[in-house]
Every structure is written in C-alpha cells, then in structure tokens.
Design a protein around this motif. Structure first.
Motif, PDB file in Angstrom:
ATOM      1  N   VAL A  61       0.841  -1.203   0.000  1.00 26.13           N
ATOM      2  CA  VAL A  61       0.000   0.000   0.000  1.00 26.13           C
ATOM      3  C   VAL A  61       0.870   1.245   0.000  1.00 26.13           C
ATOM      4  O   VAL A  61       0.675   2.179  -0.786  1.00 26.13           O
ATOM      5  CB  VAL A  61      -0.936  -0.004   1.227  1.00 26.13           C
ATOM      6  N   LEU A  62       1.855   1.244   0.898  1.00 22.30           N
ATOM      7  CA  LEU A  62       2.695   2.433   1.055  1.00 22.30           C
ATOM      8  C   LEU A  62       3.507   2.741  -0.203  1.00 22.30           C
ATOM      9  O   LEU A  62       3.807   3.902  -0.490  1.00 22.30           O
ATOM     10  CB  LEU A  62       3.651   2.232   2.237  1.00 22.30           C
ATOM     11  N   ASP A  63       3.860   1.699  -0.947  1.00 21.61           N
ATOM     12  CA  ASP A  63       4.683   1.921  -2.142  1.00 21.61           C
ATOM     13  C   ASP A  63       3.860   2.029  -3.416  1.00 21.61           C
ATOM     14  O   ASP A  63       4.417   2.243  -4.498  1.00 21.61           O
ATOM     15  CB  ASP A  63       5.680   0.754  -2.302  1.00 21.61           C
ATOM     16  N   HIS A  64       2.584   1.889  -3.283  1.00 20.26           N
ATOM     17  CA  HIS A  64       1.704   1.939  -4.472  1.00 20.26           C
ATOM     18  C   HIS A  64       1.826   3.313  -5.122  1.00 20.26           C
ATOM     19  O   HIS A  64       1.512   4.329  -4.515  1.00 20.26           O
ATOM     20  CB  HIS A  64       0.268   1.689  -4.009  1.00 20.26           C
ATOM     21  N   PRO A  65       2.268   3.349  -6.370  1.00 17.73           N
ATOM     22  CA  PRO A  65       2.553   4.660  -6.977  1.00 17.73           C
ATOM     23  C   PRO A  65       1.306   5.533  -7.175  1.00 17.73           C
ATOM     24  O   PRO A  65       1.409   6.758  -7.143  1.00 17.73           O
ATOM     25  CB  PRO A  65       3.176   4.290  -8.329  1.00 17.73           C
ATOM     26  N   ALA A  66       0.145   4.901  -7.343  1.00 16.63           N
ATOM     27  CA  ALA A  66      -1.062   5.687  -7.637  1.00 16.63           C
ATOM     28  C   ALA A  66      -1.714   6.256  -6.382  1.00 16.63           C
ATOM     29  O   ALA A  66      -2.589   7.118  -6.458  1.00 16.63           O
ATOM     30  CB  ALA A  66      -2.072   4.818  -8.394  1.00 16.63           C
ATOM     31  N   ILE A  67      -1.291   5.781  -5.235  1.00 21.46           N
ATOM     32  CA  ILE A  67      -1.965   6.177  -3.997  1.00 21.46           C
ATOM     33  C   ILE A  67      -1.465   7.530  -3.479  1.00 21.46           C
ATOM     34  O   ILE A  67      -0.266   7.767  -3.383  1.00 21.46           O
ATOM     35  CB  ILE A  67      -1.794   5.058  -2.932  1.00 21.46           C
ATOM     36  N   ASP A  68      -2.444   8.411  -3.171  1.00 20.91           N
ATOM     37  CA  ASP A  68      -2.122   9.748  -2.672  1.00 20.91           C
ATOM     38  C   ASP A  68      -2.049   9.792  -1.149  1.00 20.91           C
ATOM     39  O   ASP A  68      -1.300  10.572  -0.582  1.00 20.91           O
ATOM     40  CB  ASP A  68      -3.219  10.743  -3.109  1.00 20.91           C
ATOM     41  N   ALA A  69      -2.915   8.993  -0.528  1.00 20.78           N
ATOM     42  CA  ALA A  69      -3.031   9.104   0.924  1.00 20.78           C
ATOM     43  C   ALA A  69      -3.329   7.746   1.535  1.00 20.78           C
ATOM     44  O   ALA A  69      -3.999   6.918   0.920  1.00 20.78           O
ATOM     45  CB  ALA A  69      -4.165  10.066   1.277  1.00 20.78           C
ATOM     46  N   VAL A  70      -2.841   7.546   2.774  1.00 14.69           N
ATOM     47  CA  VAL A  70      -3.123   6.280   3.468  1.00 14.69           C
ATOM     48  C   VAL A  70      -3.885   6.534   4.767  1.00 14.69           C
ATOM     49  O   VAL A  70      -3.713   7.568   5.412  1.00 14.69           O
ATOM     50  CB  VAL A  70      -1.833   5.491   3.787  1.00 14.69           C
ATOM     51  N   LEU A  71      -4.735   5.576   5.103  1.00 14.32           N
ATOM     52  CA  LEU A  71      -5.424   5.583   6.392  1.00 14.32           C
ATOM     53  C   LEU A  71      -4.761   4.513   7.254  1.00 14.32           C
ATOM     54  O   LEU A  71      -4.768   3.341   6.882  1.00 14.32           O
ATOM     55  CB  LEU A  71      -6.903   5.217   6.204  1.00 14.32           C
ATOM     56  N   ILE A  72      -4.231   4.926   8.395  1.00 16.04           N
ATOM     57  CA  ILE A  72      -3.565   3.965   9.281  1.00 16.04           C
ATOM     58  C   ILE A  72      -4.543   3.527  10.367  1.00 16.04           C
ATOM     59  O   ILE A  72      -4.880   4.290  11.267  1.00 16.04           O
ATOM     60  CB  ILE A  72      -2.281   4.572   9.879  1.00 16.04           C
ATOM     61  N   CYS A  73      -5.031   2.306  10.202  1.00 18.32           N
ATOM     62  CA  CYS A  73      -6.064   1.768  11.078  1.00 18.32           C
ATOM     63  C   CYS A  73      -5.579   0.483  11.754  1.00 18.32           C
ATOM     64  O   CYS A  73      -6.373  -0.344  12.184  1.00 18.32           O
ATOM     65  CB  CYS A  73      -7.335   1.490  10.283  1.00 18.32           C
ATOM     66  N   SER A  74      -4.280   0.337  11.816  1.00 23.78           N
ATOM     67  CA  SER A  74      -3.661  -0.844  12.428  1.00 23.78           C
ATOM     68  C   SER A  74      -3.458  -0.592  13.930  1.00 23.78           C
ATOM     69  O   SER A  74      -3.715   0.501  14.406  1.00 23.78           O
ATOM     70  CB  SER A  74      -2.323  -1.074  11.729  1.00 23.78           C
ATOM     71  N   PRO A  75      -2.979  -1.603  14.677  1.00 19.47           N
ATOM     72  CA  PRO A  75      -2.789  -1.417  16.122  1.00 19.47           C
ATOM     73  C   PRO A  75      -1.879  -0.239  16.443  1.00 19.47           C
ATOM     74  O   PRO A  75      -0.985   0.108  15.650  1.00 19.47           O
ATOM     75  CB  PRO A  75      -2.160  -2.740  16.559  1.00 19.47           C
ATOM     76  N   THR A  76      -2.092   0.347  17.605  1.00 15.67           N
ATOM     77  CA  THR A  76      -1.386   1.572  17.989  1.00 15.67           C
ATOM     78  C   THR A  76       0.124   1.445  17.879  1.00 15.67           C
ATOM     79  O   THR A  76       0.797   2.378  17.422  1.00 15.67           O
ATOM     80  CB  THR A  76      -1.779   1.966  19.425  1.00 15.67           C
ATOM     81  N   ASP A  77       0.694   0.316  18.255  1.00 12.91           N
ATOM     82  CA  ASP A  77       2.159   0.224  18.265  1.00 12.91           C
ATOM     83  C   ASP A  77       2.779   0.222  16.876  1.00 12.91           C
ATOM     84  O   ASP A  77       3.992   0.332  16.730  1.00 12.91           O
ATOM     85  CB  ASP A  77       2.639  -0.993  19.092  1.00 12.91           C
ATOM     86  N   THR A  78       1.955   0.124  15.836  1.00 11.97           N
ATOM     87  CA  THR A  78       2.475   0.208  14.457  1.00 11.97           C
ATOM     88  C   THR A  78       2.364   1.617  13.877  1.00 11.97           C
ATOM     89  O   THR A  78       2.896   1.883  12.798  1.00 11.97           O
ATOM     90  CB  THR A  78       1.699  -0.732  13.518  1.00 11.97           C
ATOM     91  N   HIS A  79       1.645   2.506  14.572  1.00 10.89           N
ATOM     92  CA  HIS A  79       1.353   3.831  13.990  1.00 10.89           C
ATOM     93  C   HIS A  79       2.617   4.607  13.618  1.00 10.89           C
ATOM     94  O   HIS A  79       2.732   5.124  12.494  1.00 10.89           O
ATOM     95  CB  HIS A  79       0.510   4.668  14.957  1.00 10.89           C
ATOM     96  N   VAL A  80       3.541   4.713  14.577  1.00 10.79           N
ATOM     97  CA  VAL A  80       4.694   5.579  14.329  1.00 10.79           C
ATOM     98  C   VAL A  80       5.551   5.080  13.163  1.00 10.79           C
ATOM     99  O   VAL A  80       5.841   5.851  12.230  1.00 10.79           O
ATOM    100  CB  VAL A  80       5.510   5.794  15.623  1.00 10.79           C
ATOM    101  N   PRO A  81       5.956   3.802  13.156  1.00  8.89           N
ATOM    102  CA  PRO A  81       6.720   3.345  11.971  1.00  8.89           C
ATOM    103  C   PRO A  81       5.951   3.539  10.666  1.00  8.89           C
ATOM    104  O   PRO A  81       6.535   3.965   9.659  1.00  8.89           O
ATOM    105  CB  PRO A  81       6.960   1.849  12.251  1.00  8.89           C
ATOM    106  N   LEU A  82       4.664   3.291  10.680  1.00 10.80           N
ATOM    107  CA  LEU A  82       3.887   3.449   9.447  1.00 10.80           C
ATOM    108  C   LEU A  82       3.818   4.912   9.020  1.00 10.80           C
ATOM    109  O   LEU A  82       3.897   5.226   7.832  1.00 10.80           O
ATOM    110  CB  LEU A  82       2.476   2.869   9.629  1.00 10.80           C
ATOM    111  N   ILE A  83       3.637   5.802   9.988  1.00 12.56           N
ATOM    112  CA  ILE A  83       3.619   7.232   9.651  1.00 12.56           C
ATOM    113  C   ILE A  83       4.949   7.625   9.009  1.00 12.56           C
ATOM    114  O   ILE A  83       4.988   8.328   7.988  1.00 12.56           O
ATOM    115  CB  ILE A  83       3.349   8.088  10.903  1.00 12.56           C
TER     116      ILE A  83
END
Lengths: 350, 350, 350, 350
Positions: A61-83
């Motif tokens: 998802v994060l590397d998908h070239p067509a994607i403009d924005a992501v919604l981070i809805c995973s567990p709290t401890d993954t938020h910071v690395p994903l951001i």
C-alpha cells in the motif's frame, strides 16, 4: 476533478468502516487495503466495494505509486513506523488515535510528517459529531461568552476485553484522550495543568493491569477556565457522551442521541428507550464527515481539521493525568514529559 | 397535641421566611423574634403573624420560659455563642449553615449540644427539595446500584456584594458547603480526600478578598466512589442546581425547575423561559419541608434529618478544599484540621 | 386599605380550598361560611382559620350586612337562585363553573347580575395556571403570529362516581367546558360551529346515563382558525392537561407539570415519575391566583378576569357539542339554543 | 443469492433517491431508469450509480426481460396505466402514493395486480420512520392497552407551488393521505366515519383551486376509538410530524427529530435549533428502510409491509374527508364512493 486515491492499512472494524464511507464520496477512491490477516472473506468484501488490491503487506500500500493518501487503522504500536514510512513515501496520512503511547515517539512521527511536507489528520472522530460541532459553533459565535467551565461526560457501555486493556495504554490514553481533545476543541484553549482521581469500581481486572475504570480528571486552562471529565468503563444504559460549556454569557449543553423520540406514559411512570448503545451507532455520521473533511483538506478547500499537534497535545494531557494519578497531585503539562522519563519503569502499565 | 413553641433569633430575609412558614404548621407556634435592628416595620410584620414578642435582645428569646426551640438566623459569627447559650438554656436548636467558619468552634458548639442533650438541626435546605429528595430515594432504593460517580452543579445567578464576600468565609464555606452536604446526602458515604481548582473569572473583587468565583472540586469517597462539584458565582441565565448520581446499575439526574412548561417554535428556533432565578423561588417548598421535619423531629416522630455532624463534616470538606486550593494538591480530610493550624495567618481570608 | 369581606356558600372540597387561600391574602377576609351539612368538624376548621360564622343557612351569608362578596361553591343546581339572591343583596359574586346546566337560566342569572350592577367572576381556574397564562401571553405578544390551530388535551386520572355522572350535565358541560373556555382564552376568538365525536370506552356506566367518556370536539372560529379538544375520563398515568396554539409565526405548546425533574437511566430504559395526579395538585397555585385576581377586580385595580359572558359562551359551546353528538353533524352556536328547545325530552341526560 | 433486478420509472427527486438507496443494498440492483425528460445530466448520474439503461420510454423498462420489479415514481395520473402494464408484464411493483386520484381507478389497478399475481407496495414512507415504528411496536405489545384516541400532527414547512396545488388532488389526497394511513397503521383498526373542518389561512391561492391549507379531520374507528389529524401547509419552524396514541393502559407519543441536541441557556431564555426542516431530512432513513422491506418482501422473507388495500383505504378516507368538507357533515366511508359519483362536477378540484 481527479479523485483522491486512498490506501488503507488495517482491515479491522474501523478500517472497513472508513473504506465503506469513502465508497460514498465522489472525490475519493480506495485502491488498496492491507492486513496481516487478510483472508477470503476480506477479499470478497473488497471486491464488492471495488477495491482492487488486497494484501497482507502494508508496504504494498505504502509503495503503491497511484496512492495519494493512506489511512492507518492498524494497532497503535504500528502507527509511528507506518507514519514515518508513509511520510517518506510522500503519502498524506490519516491516523487513528492515539498516534502512539509514547509522547517522544509521537513527536518523532510529527517531525517526519513535517519534513516530508505531507498532511496528517488524527482520528478524533467526535469533533465531527453534529451535536459537538453545534456546541463548538455556538461557543465560537459568542453565544455563551467567555468560557469559564467545560464539562465532559464519556462513559462506555461495557469494558473491553482483558487483552485490550493490557495493551490499551491505560484509560487516559485509550478513552479519556478523546475527551482531552474535546476539551481543547470546545474551549479553543490549551490546558496547563491536570489533576486525576481514579478508582477500580467496574472490574478488578483493571487493577491487574495497573489501570483504573472510573476517573474524574480536572483541567486548568491557560486563560483561567476550568474543565472536568468523568469517565466510566461501564454505563449499563449505553454509550453516554455529553458536554457542557459554561461561560460569562450562558451555557451550551449537548445531550445524548436516542434511537427514537417515543415516550410512554403508564400508571407506573414515564419511559423511553435508552441512548444509542455504542460508538458506531452514535458516530455513524461523524465517521463519514471525518473522512469527507480529510478528503476536502487534501483537495485544499479547508485546512486539516485535526492535525498532528492536536494528537500530540491530547497525548500530553493523558500523560499528565497518568502522572497525576500515580503521584496524587496535579501535574502541569510542561512537566509531564520530564516526569515521563522518571516513570519508565511503568512502561506497559497505565 | 401541644404546639411546639419557637423563638427566632435574627429577622433577616431567611428568619422572616422561616417565621412565615412556621405560621402554616399546625404543630408549631412562633412566640418571639429578636433582632438588633428590630423596628416598627418588623413589629407590624410580627403583629400580622401573631408573634407576641419582638425584641432587640436575643437573651429575651433564649431565656423565654415557654420557648421549646430556637431558630438561629443571625450572622455566622454569632452562631457558636448562641448555640452554647441555647443549649445551656435547654432549648432545641435549628441553626443556619454554616455552624461557624472555624472547625474547632463548630466542634465546641456540637459538644455543648451533646452535653445539654438538646436537638440540633443544621440548615441544609436543599436536602428537602423534592427533586434532590427523589434522587436520594432512588439511590437508596438501589435503582442505580452502587454509586460510582456523583456530580453536582451549583451556580448563583449573580455574585453577592463585596461586604458579603469579605465576611463569607470564602466560596467553599459559603457556597460549596451546600454541595459538600449534598454529596454526602446523595451517596450516603464520607469523603476522604478533596481537590480544588479555582479561578477569578466573574469579578476581580473576589481576588481582593483572597477568594475565587469559579471552582471545580473533586472528591474521593471512602468506598472508592468519586465526586465533582462545579460552582460559579454568576450564571446569567439564573439559579442552576443540578445533580447526577451514576452507579453500577445506572444513573439518576435532576434538572432545574422552570417557571412554566411553555415551549415556542418559530422560524428562528425553539425557546422556553430560563430556570427559576433565585434560591427563594427554587427552594420555596424545601424551606417549608425543612421546618416541618424539624418540628416532627422535635415531636419525636422522625430522627433529626440534618444533624450537627452533618454540619461539621461539610465544614471539614470546605476546609480541605480551601487548603487544596492554597497548597495546589489534594488534601485528606483527616489532615485538614492540622493544616488549619498552620494556616491561621490566612484568617479572615477564604 | 379596608379588607374585602367575603362569605362562602358551600363548604365542600373547593369551598374550603378557597377559604384557606383567602386566608393568605392581606386584602381579603372570610367572615362566614354556610353549608347544609355544617358540623363540628367544619366549625373546628373554621375556628382555626378565624372564620367567625358557620351556618347551615346560605341566607345568613347572603344577608350578612358586612359581607361584600360571596363565593358560590354549592352544587350546580343551586347556582342560579343563589346568584339572583346575592345580586339582589348587592353582593359581588364568584361562582364555580358551570353557572348552570341550562343556557336560559344562565342568561337569567347574568341579567340579574347586570341589573344589580354587581361583579360576577366564573370559576374557570385554568386561566390562572402559570403554564396556560404564559401561553396566552405569548399568543398576545404575537410570538406565534395569527392563530390557525388550537389544540387542547384534557384527561382526568379516573372517572367520577355514578352519582356524580348522573347529575353532572354530561361530559361537555362538566369536563369539556373548561376546554371550551380555554379555547376562547387562548385564541381570543369566538367559536361559530362545533362538531363532536364521542364514545363509551372507559366504563359502560356512562352509557347508562346517556353520556360518553371519550370525545374529540372540533371547533370553527370566527376568523377561520380551527380548534380541537380531546377528553378522556381516565388517563391511568394521571391528570393530563396540555395545549398548543399554532399560527402564522410558529407555535406555543404547554406540557404537563411533573412532581420532580429526576430522570433515571438503567439497562432497561429511561424513566421518570408520571405527571401530577390530580387537579388539586396541578392547579394549587392557579386557585390562589384566581382569588387574588377576584379580590383585585373587586378593588378596582384590574377588570374581572373571567366574567358572566365567558361562563355563558362556554356553556353554549357545550350545548352545541351535545347537540352535535346527538345529531351526528356540526352545530352552529347560533342554532344551539333553538335546538335546545326541541331537545328538552333529553332533559337530565347528557 | 441472486440480486433482484429493478427498473425505475420517473427520475424526479424521489425516483433518484430510491435509486441511490437501492445502490446500497446488496440484495438489489437497478438496471434501468426511464424519464420523458431524460438528459445528459441524468445519464451522467446513472453512470456513476452503474445503471446501465437510461431511456425516455417507460416501455423499455416495463418490457426489459431481466427486470423483476419496477418503482413507479412518475406523476400521479400515470400510476394506474403503468401499474396495469407492469402487472401485465409480470413485474412486481412499488408505487408512490397516492395510487390515483380516483378510487374507481385505484380499484381497477388493484384488480390488475391481483389477476397478475404480482406484488404491489404503496409508498407510505412514514411507516418506516424509526419513531413511528417504535410507537406502533409499543401499541402492538400492549404497552398502552386498548387504543382510545389517536392524534396526528402533520405540517409542512412551506406550501407547494400553484402548479403543484392545481394537480395535487387537494390537501386530503396529497397531504392528509399519509396521516390517514398512519392512523390505520397505529391503531390497526379501520375508520368508519370522517369529519373535516378546513380553512384557507396560509395563502389565498388554495381557494383559487377549490382547496384549503389548514384542516382538522376527526375519525371514528370500528372499535369506537377516535382519531384526529391536524394539517397545515406552512409551519414556519419546519417539518412537524408528531403522533400520540392514548389507550386504556397509557399513551405513547412521538416527538419531532431535531438536527442536534445542543441547548443554550442565556440571560434571555433557553433555546435550541428548530426541527429538521423537510421530509427528505426527516425521512432519510425511512426511505432506505422502505425499499429494504420491499426487496425483502419480494425475496419472500416478510409480507409486503404496505399493500394495495392500504393504498385504497387511505384514498377512501381522503375522499370521505373531501365530501365532509363540501357537505359540512361527517361522512361514512361506506357512503363515500356513492357520494363520489354525485360529485363528479368537482372533478379536478379538491
């Protein structure tokens, strides 16, 4: 207009709700969703919604070239690395609350967002509730004058599972955090000091995890206004979410929403049905409005309605409340970060 | 049945209201009233009510052989000496709140009452309000289960005069004291610790007298229940007196009384008249019920509904709140008396 | 000021209430009360109130030289002769509703009052209820514009005894008459035509007396406004008295009064206590205000608030409704009197 | 499960809303929509919703071999011929109210439906409103005992255009018809007689079309229960839709829906926002539920919730009300059809 292309990370309850709500917006389109437990059932659901890519790997998802924005809805401890990854990939970000359980890590995430010059919205959905929004409008328009007191009641219909409690970050970071944000939203003012009383009255399991289930938190704001939040993990009559702002010119109060307006008079009294039972019912429209505004903010037509600093400040208040409870004294926000360092042995507890 | 013979000390607003209310009870009779400023207007009023003796000297009331009980409605600083004299004379006593501004003097007064074996009722009139009584009944009957949270809102329509503020004993002793009593009444539980935040937001004159006009006080009870009181010296929409008790089985909330039920819908919105404006309107019936129960208690048919210990405990909570505000930390009731001694330099202030 | 001296004829429930209420007015004084069943209990009661004369003979009241005004609180069939005698004796008159069960006799009574140039007030107590008065004020002040619809609900908590029903004059003359007056009071307009549907749904005893217990009456007013009244002899949840006036500018609605404002939330719903159960509780203050205004009107400071014509018009509406029910068609007020003559065989029925 | 394939005839406001609501149901799919004024804008809208066929000819929808059911959302005068054609083509039918302005033609349409053995649902959307449904449930469950009185208030925020008024069939057929259905729905009983008072108070244009804008209609039901409906074409405070059912065991009342629960107290009174302004806001969810149930009924899981007879009976009540207004007397439903024949000269009027 070009549609904004969105990817979702985390296909739990809230991730799916956001996907369905985005499906109704003409201005946005969900291209992909990732979840480590993605299965056929998820694929079927995604197919019906027209989401092209379902994957177990968030990177896709994060590397998908067509994607403009992501919604981070995973567990709290993954938020910071994903951001951090999303920012590095130049994606705009909507992140569920809290950003993290650590104020330092939240600060790092905000710094990454700033550097990458992407937009970050934090998921304080209650700001988009029609009742609270109306209260905010009335405060802004001067109807109640200068705010003197803000009162927030927030009680859940039933406590979460022990597993949830264990990793929740404690009541202040998990539950009161919404109310801390609400207090700032309603008054338009910053808290300077916080005091908390807490008890275990609903279920002893909370004590087991160094947590409490019933709290009253008081707040001193910069301008001298005072605030109070009361929380319980269990209101047997359903979800209880009310606020009041009292000021020099009067007050505005917001009551709960009820499933219907029917009122019955009988020989034994007057009755009506209890309030809407859970947050998904109470905030159905708020969740839709929240993403509508995220999409509008990305489109440039409005400023981002809840930004990273809003997320940070609410966490800082939660942290101060936690210290207050532990130290049994009021704690200033400007000392909360320092105290945090002394308190690291409590890591994992409330 | 023999009527209970009553004398009144202090012919101010509340003394006169009590006299008029007693005039409607078949079981009681007012024989005398004293006031240092007794004049022709007072004599005319007393004549219409059939009160035989009007005097400037309280001793004439206290020493009156036919009088069974006295109502002490004079300024607070006269309460303790008058209670001692009345007790010594074997008279039963109804005393307006607070008993005194000094917890030690209050204790002495209670000791005098105990020694003389007379009855003392303290004037916490709100316990007799039909709304709060109904809430208390519902708590007692178990409707809301075990109390977890008690919330009390108490706001005056307008601040008192500077002269009044100066000798009021401060907001906690003058205003919040009613709410401290209400918290004990509603929960049937004792407070162990109190925390207060306060601000001067209504009028700078409060700061001049080392007082505040806006407070939020939180309470920790013996059984772990938590409480919160919010006070303002000025609610522009009138007298605001509401409570909520939340427990394991649900909640009971009491709203304000309004002058009528008329509701208007127009193109600009929905409106109705604001709440009853002052305590005399809101508590008209409560004042009648309060004395009815005093007279019944003297007749032996019910226990005294608000006794000396109730007066003492509320004062102790007020004292603890005052220390909390000064020390900026929660204060336990069992330490409040000691702190009092350290704090004597503040005498005369809040 | 000289007090107005009052005599009361009829010492039933309402006669005694009026006496007690007059006892609290400084401007009036009750000198005498008559009742054919006067006994020691009545004498004791009168003594406590300071009423000097208790008699079985109404003449003693009517001929009492010191008496300025009489309250006629005796059974309806005595009203007209008593009004004539009182008028002949030059006494002002307060008469309970209805003036009579016969529109012709009521007209005669009004003529006697007119000739004697005394004041007559008819006992439509609801006009003095704070809720209905507020609605009337709001209509008068133009808040709801030109009235288009008036809706009145009036339901009793329980049906009266068969004896009462038999001599009540039927539901329209006994119960709806209050609502007919309320319709005129609220709109400030005269009815021109009335239609009634009625049923026996509460108790078959009503049918036995040619009466009904459930009605819906609709009204056409001079200015085109429309009205509706619904009555039931039995609302198990208590006394139900509500109104709504809807107009070109909006609406005003008046709800019932409740014994307290306590509201309980539990797992099974939300509840509060049912409305005040009977007219004596709901209209306690209205009865006081009613006599206050009668005394003021006698003193000349205000016009008489409910005069003989008000009594006559409400009776005419009741008569038209009765004809409508019998004839199963709308009946104009200007034909109701004529129809009355044709319908004399129903005398004694509804 | 196979999706039910639907065609829509008429792409006005309500036709489009139904299409969008069907788009959210997994069990149904809109294949085609016809409208004589179909244009590019409609085509674009249809494309976004995935509706494959857009045509100006209703026949293309009715003859479409894949279509199971049609929604008739075209002008009232086209309903009967379209129902006949749809039935002949073996399609199930959802038809907006009223079926027709002529009770005879409606009867013919129902006969065609019966012969073809297809399902017909009539568009009384208010039955699907959560408030009214809850009232109905409470009546059915016996909470209020045997119904004695039913009261329905229904007022529009603003009158329709003169063109609309002209072809509306008059207020009873256009507006009150919903309330006639509601009266039957709430009581579960049939009306036997109807009386109407009406006035022109909102706008003289109604008189021009032999119509009225303000009515009070009373109803006598088979079981003796009574009903009343009040309508106005203009409530300046918004859409006003309330009901009350009163019975031997109590009452149930349904209030309006409001846009939010915020209540403001200021020095000038208490206010909140006016009710939801228009039927599309108030009945958003009801429209969704209405089609959900239509689809479920077609699937066989529930009986059709509002059938042809419901449509017919409401029309018959409207017809009786119209005769009542013209004849100024109550009219029985069993005579309404006969009177209709005598009254054909009024054709085109109300």
């Amino acid at each position: 207009m070009e549609k904004i292309k969105i990817g979702i990370i985390g296909a739990g309850r809230i991730g799916r709700i956001h996907a369905e709500n985005l499906g109704r917006l003409h201005e946005a389109e969900v291209l992909a969703i990732s979840d480590p437990f993605a299965d056929d059932s998820l694929r079927k659901w995604a197919l019906e919604l027209g989401i092209g890519l379902v994957t177990t790997r968030s990177e896709e998802v994060l590397d998908h070239p067509a994607i403009d924005a992501v919604l981070i809805c995973s567990p709290t401890d993954t938020h910071v690395p994903l951001i951090k990854q999303a920012a590095a990939a130049g994606k705009h970000i909507f992140c569920e609350k809290p950003v993290s359980l650590s104020i330092e890590q939240t600060a790092e995430a905000l710094e990454a967002v700033r550097s990458a010059n992407v937009t970050l919205q934090v998921g304080f959905n209650r700001r988009f509730d029609r009742n609270f929004r109306r209260a905010r409008e009335l405060v802004l328009s001067g109807e109640v004058g200068q705010p003197h007191l803000v009162k927030i009641t927030s009680r859940d219909p039933a406590p979460p599972s022990p597993e949830y409690i264990r990793s929740s970050g404690g009541i202040f970071m998990d539950m009161t955090i919404h109310d801390f944000d609400m207090a700032r939203y309603l008054t338009g003012s910053e808290a300077v000091e916080v005091h908390a009383f807490g008890s275990v009255l609903v279920d002893p399991v909370f004590a087991q995890y160094d947590d409490v289930d019933t709290v009253i938190v008081t707040i001193r704001f910069e301008n001298g206004a005072l605030g109070v939040i009361d929380n319980s993990r269990q209101a047997v009559y359903g979800y209880d979410q009310r606020i009041e702002v009292f000021g020099s010119g009067g007050s505005v109060a917001v009551a709960n929403d009820y499933p219907n307006t029917a009122e019955v008079h009988t020989a034994s009294g007057v009755k009506r049905d209890k309030p809407l039972h859970f947050f998904l019912e109470r905030y159905t429209e708020a969740y839709i409005e929240e993403l509508k505004q995220f999409v509008s903010a990305l489109g440039g037509s409005i400023p981002v309605p809840v930004d990273g600093r809003d997320g940070y400040q609410a966490e800082l208040m939660a942290l101060a409340a936690r210290h207050s409870l532990k130290l049994n004294r009021p704690v200033r926000l400007d000392e909360a970060r320092q105290l945090r360092k002394l308190a690291t042995t409590h890591e994992g507890g409330m």
